[in-house]
Design a protein around this motif. Structure first.
Motif, PDB file in Angstrom:
ATOM      1  N   LEU A   1      -5.225  -2.662   1.632  1.00  0.00           N
ATOM      2  CA  LEU A   1      -4.187  -2.182   2.533  1.00  0.00           C
ATOM      3  C   LEU A   1      -2.833  -2.762   2.126  1.00  0.00           C
ATOM      4  CD1 LEU A   1      -5.940  -2.455   5.994  1.00  0.00           C
ATOM      5  CD2 LEU A   1      -4.931  -0.386   5.027  1.00  0.00           C
ATOM      6  N   PRO A   2      -1.755  -2.044   2.381  1.00  0.00           N
ATOM      7  CA  PRO A   2      -0.423  -2.559   2.030  1.00  0.00           C
ATOM      8  C   PRO A   2      -0.181  -3.946   2.616  1.00  0.00           C
ATOM      9  CG  PRO A   2      -0.279  -0.256   2.667  1.00  0.00           C
ATOM     10  CD  PRO A   2      -1.687  -0.681   2.943  1.00  0.00           C
ATOM     11  N   THR A   3       0.291  -4.838   1.798  1.00  0.00           N
ATOM     12  CA  THR A   3       0.482  -6.225   2.233  1.00  0.00           C
ATOM     13  C   THR A   3       1.510  -6.344   3.346  1.00  0.00           C
ATOM     14  OG1 THR A   3       2.090  -6.520   0.446  1.00  0.00           O
ATOM     15  CG2 THR A   3      -0.195  -7.176   0.008  1.00  0.00           C
ATOM     16  N   VAL A   4       2.467  -5.420   3.394  1.00  0.00           N
ATOM     17  CA  VAL A   4       3.514  -5.500   4.411  1.00  0.00           C
ATOM     18  C   VAL A   4       2.937  -5.344   5.812  1.00  0.00           C
ATOM     19  CG1 VAL A   4       4.096  -3.035   4.446  1.00  0.00           C
ATOM     20  CG2 VAL A   4       5.878  -4.739   4.882  1.00  0.00           C
TER      21      VAL A   4
ATOM     22  N   GLY B   1       1.190   9.091  -4.439  1.00  0.00           N
ATOM     23  CA  GLY B   1      -0.012   8.300  -4.198  1.00  0.00           C
ATOM     24  C   GLY B   1       0.227   6.821  -4.083  1.00  0.00           C
ATOM     25  N   LYS B   2       1.462   6.401  -3.822  1.00  0.00           N
ATOM     26  CA  LYS B   2       1.826   4.986  -3.815  1.00  0.00           C
ATOM     27  C   LYS B   2       2.007   4.505  -2.383  1.00  0.00           C
ATOM     28  CE  LYS B   2       4.142   5.531  -8.292  1.00  0.00           C
ATOM     29  NZ  LYS B   2       5.456   5.470  -8.997  1.00  0.00           N
ATOM     30  N   LEU B   3       0.899   4.218  -1.717  1.00  0.00           N
ATOM     31  CA  LEU B   3       0.958   3.818  -0.321  1.00  0.00           C
ATOM     32  C   LEU B   3       1.627   2.460  -0.145  1.00  0.00           C
ATOM     33  CD1 LEU B   3       0.233   4.258   2.645  1.00  0.00           C
ATOM     34  CD2 LEU B   3      -2.037   3.304   2.157  1.00  0.00           C
ATOM     35  N   ASP B   4       1.361   1.503  -1.027  1.00  0.00           N
ATOM     36  CA  ASP B   4       1.952   0.176  -0.882  1.00  0.00           C
ATOM     37  C   ASP B   4       3.469   0.251  -1.004  1.00  0.00           C
ATOM     38  OD1 ASP B   4       1.207  -2.826  -0.748  1.00  0.00           O
ATOM     39  OD2 ASP B   4       2.686  -2.718  -2.354  1.00  0.00           O
TER      40      ASP B   4
ATOM     41  N   ARG C   1       0.705  -7.004   7.074  1.00  0.00           N
ATOM     42  CA  ARG C   1       0.344  -8.313   7.609  1.00  0.00           C
ATOM     43  C   ARG C   1       1.502  -8.981   8.338  1.00  0.00           C
ATOM     44  NH1 ARG C   1      -2.076 -10.423   1.843  1.00  0.00           N
ATOM     45  NH2 ARG C   1      -3.696  -8.815   1.570  1.00  0.00           N
ATOM     46  N   LEU C   2       2.704  -8.467   8.209  1.00  0.00           N
ATOM     47  CA  LEU C   2       3.866  -9.092   8.833  1.00  0.00           C
ATOM     48  C   LEU C   2       3.784  -8.958  10.354  1.00  0.00           C
ATOM     49  CD1 LEU C   2       6.650  -7.900   6.385  1.00  0.00           C
ATOM     50  CD2 LEU C   2       5.551 -10.140   6.491  1.00  0.00           C
ATOM     51  N   PRO C   3       4.149 -10.009  11.077  1.00  0.00           N
ATOM     52  CA  PRO C   3       3.985  -9.986  12.541  1.00  0.00           C
ATOM     53  C   PRO C   3       4.942  -9.053  13.266  1.00  0.00           C
ATOM     54  CG  PRO C   3       5.115 -11.986  11.851  1.00  0.00           C
ATOM     55  CD  PRO C   3       4.656 -11.306  10.586  1.00  0.00           C
ATOM     56  N   ASN C   4       6.023  -8.629  12.590  1.00  0.00           N
ATOM     57  CA  ASN C   4       6.994  -7.751  13.242  1.00  0.00           C
ATOM     58  C   ASN C   4       6.946  -6.329  12.675  1.00  0.00           C
ATOM     59  OD1 ASN C   4       8.021  -8.511  10.728  1.00  0.00           O
ATOM     60  ND2 ASN C   4      10.150  -8.295  11.395  1.00  0.00           N
ATOM     61  N   TYR C   5       5.757  -5.953  12.167  1.00  0.00           N
ATOM     62  CA  TYR C   5       5.641  -4.592  11.642  1.00  0.00           C
ATOM     63  C   TYR C   5       4.358  -3.955  12.143  1.00  0.00           C
ATOM     64  CZ  TYR C   5       6.189  -0.684   8.451  1.00  0.00           C
ATOM     65  OH  TYR C   5       6.362   0.581   7.923  1.00  0.00           O
ATOM     66  N   PRO C   6       4.443  -2.952  12.991  1.00  0.00           N
ATOM     67  CA  PRO C   6       5.674  -2.360  13.518  1.00  0.00           C
ATOM     68  C   PRO C   6       6.343  -3.262  14.553  1.00  0.00           C
ATOM     69  CG  PRO C   6       3.780  -1.393  14.625  1.00  0.00           C
ATOM     70  CD  PRO C   6       3.227  -2.306  13.554  1.00  0.00           C
ATOM     71  N   ALA C   7       7.660  -3.225  14.595  1.00  0.00           N
ATOM     72  CA  ALA C   7       8.394  -4.023  15.563  1.00  0.00           C
ATOM     73  C   ALA C   7       8.109  -3.515  16.970  1.00  0.00           C
ATOM     74  CB  ALA C   7       9.892  -3.951  15.278  1.00  0.00           C
TER      75      ALA C   7
END
Length: 437
Positions: A58-61, A227-230, A63-69
């Motif tokens: 899964l896209p690493t982003v 095809g670039k989900l990340d 994992r950020l606590p404010n995504y989705p804000a």
């Protein structure tokens, strides 16, 4: 079960003087999900689909606590105030237009109606916008702003040749309109599958660009087509980070875009979080509601999904959501309810095909294909492919003609799709289902 076709936002985000180009075009209808066959016995424990990517990739982003804000992390105006102001503006413009039907009033009214339609999904708003524009163009046929707004309206209904003809009537040196005219032309090229006409930003979305929510979202959508989900997810996150306004709709819309991207790759639980975030800002945002219901159906949470489908059907009367609810009831084992909702969906699609055939041919073809009516689906898919040769139309036709028994014709469409240089997840999926030389 048919493979899923392009899950893209059929409603483009527009502001006065700005067109968000770079979005794939399923205008006016949300791209359909793969749903259980209607009127079919469901397994007692329906499997949860996992999609193309392994869950560990899964896209690493994400994992950020404010995504989705959340609304607490990034505050915006409440939906009640926002929609109340929009309703009041439309009511005021309607009264002003009735008393003084001037081009500038007509244009403002049409834009406001179109914006409300993109939020709450009522077809009457779109039809009223078209009526106002056509009335004013009768008395002011050369007004540049009216012509541009009318071209946008025509494009949303997939009446692309008429939209281009309207753009041709706008003087090339008209101050302030050069950029939005060029953007709409690019959007129409995208909708028609004229990918080689698009600029370098589309083909290389990873390159640095303007730090603007709309530009970043357009590049993210282009990345999904490759095809670039990340990469796309990082761009969506950057778009969220650059939002500085207080209006709730742009963030809600952005979160729906990220959710749709995850949904297209089969990541239902992760996608649901973004649709929930969009509904937190605007509970009436119908795209967020119906996509959340779709995710929950795929995850087997039928009761919650059913409630959401009933909510969005009451709000929009859209037969696509009736069809989705029929699929849910079939999967849940209530075949009588599935029959009832499929009957309502049939009537709804026939009405849409009668009133706006170009806009709804693709989605009606998907519906008839999913419900096993192959001849009707192939007829509609053929008509849609004649109208536009974008990837979604090619893959729909390939799927329909393959189910009709002509694998050779299906393989030809896959070959043409591959020649574009694009590689969305739906193309990968269909390639795995159809054996080609």
């Amino acid at each position: 079960m048919t493979s899923s076709l392009f899950r893209i936002d059929r409603e483009r985000l527009r502001q006065p003087g700005r067109l968000l180009a770079g979005l794939l075009s399923c205008a006016l209808l949300v791209a359909c999900a793969a749903k259980p066959p209607v009127i079919a016995e469901a397994p007692k424990e329906p499997p949860v689909k996992r999609g193309w990517l392994d869950q560990g990739t899964l896209p690493t982003v994400l994992r950020l606590p404010n995504y989705p804000a959340t609304a607490a992390q990034t505050r915006t105006t409440s939906a009640t105030i926002y929609l109340g102001n929009l309703d009041a503006r439309i009511n005021h413009l309607e009264k002003t237009y009735a008393a003084q039907p001037r081009p500038e009033v007509a244009n403002a009214l049409a834009l406001s109606l179109g914006h409300r339609a993109r939020i709450v999904g009522k077809r009457a708003d779109m039809e009223r916008a078209g009526q106002v524009l056509q009335e004013q163009l009768t008395s002011s046929p050369d007004d540049p702003q009216l012509l541009l707004t009318h071209a946008r309206w025509l494009s949303q209904l997939h009446r692309f040749n008429q939209a281009l003809a309207s753009l041709e009537r706008i003087p090339a040196d008209n101050p302030g309109l050069e950029a939005p005219v060029a953007e709409l032309r690019a959007e129409i090229d995208l909708a028609l599958g004229r990918y080689q006409s698009l600029d370098d930003t589309f083909w290389h979305p990873e390159q640095p660009g303007r730090a603007d929510l709309y530009e970043l979202a357009a590049r993210a959508n282009a990345a999904i087509m490759q095809g670039k989900l990340d990469l796309a997810s990082r761009l969506y996150f950057d778009a969220q980070s650059h939002y500085r306004d207080v209006g709730p709709f742009p963030l809600a819309w952005l979160h729906v875009q990220q959710g749709i991207a995850l949904l297209r790759f089969g990541h239902y639980a992760e996608a649901a979080k973004f649709f929930e975030a969009a509904r937190e800002r605007i509970p009436q945002f119908y795209l967020a509601t119906e996509h959340l219901a779709e995710c929950l159906t795929e995850l087997g949470e039928y009761d919650h999904a059913r409630a959401l489908y009933l909510e969005v059907i009451e709000q929009t009367a859209n037969p696509e959501f009736m069809a989705a609810l029929a699929g849910l009831e079939s999967a849940a084992g209530d075949l009588a309810a599935a029959q009832r909702w499929q009957g309502r969906a049939d009537k709804g699609y026939e009405s849409l095909l009668r009133d706006h055939p170009a806009a709804y041919t693709q989605h009606a073809a998907e519906y008839f294909l999913e419900t096993g009516r192959i001849e009707r689906a192939l007829t509609l898919a053929s008509a849609n492919l004649a109208l536009r040769q974008d990837l979604g139309s090619r893959l729909l036709y390939a799927e329909a003609v393959n189910q009709h028994g002509d694998a050779g014709a299906a393989c030809e469409q896959l070959r043409l799709a591959g020649e574009t240089g694009l590689n969305p997840p739906e193309l990968q999926s269909l390639r795995s289902q159809i054996s080609c030389p």
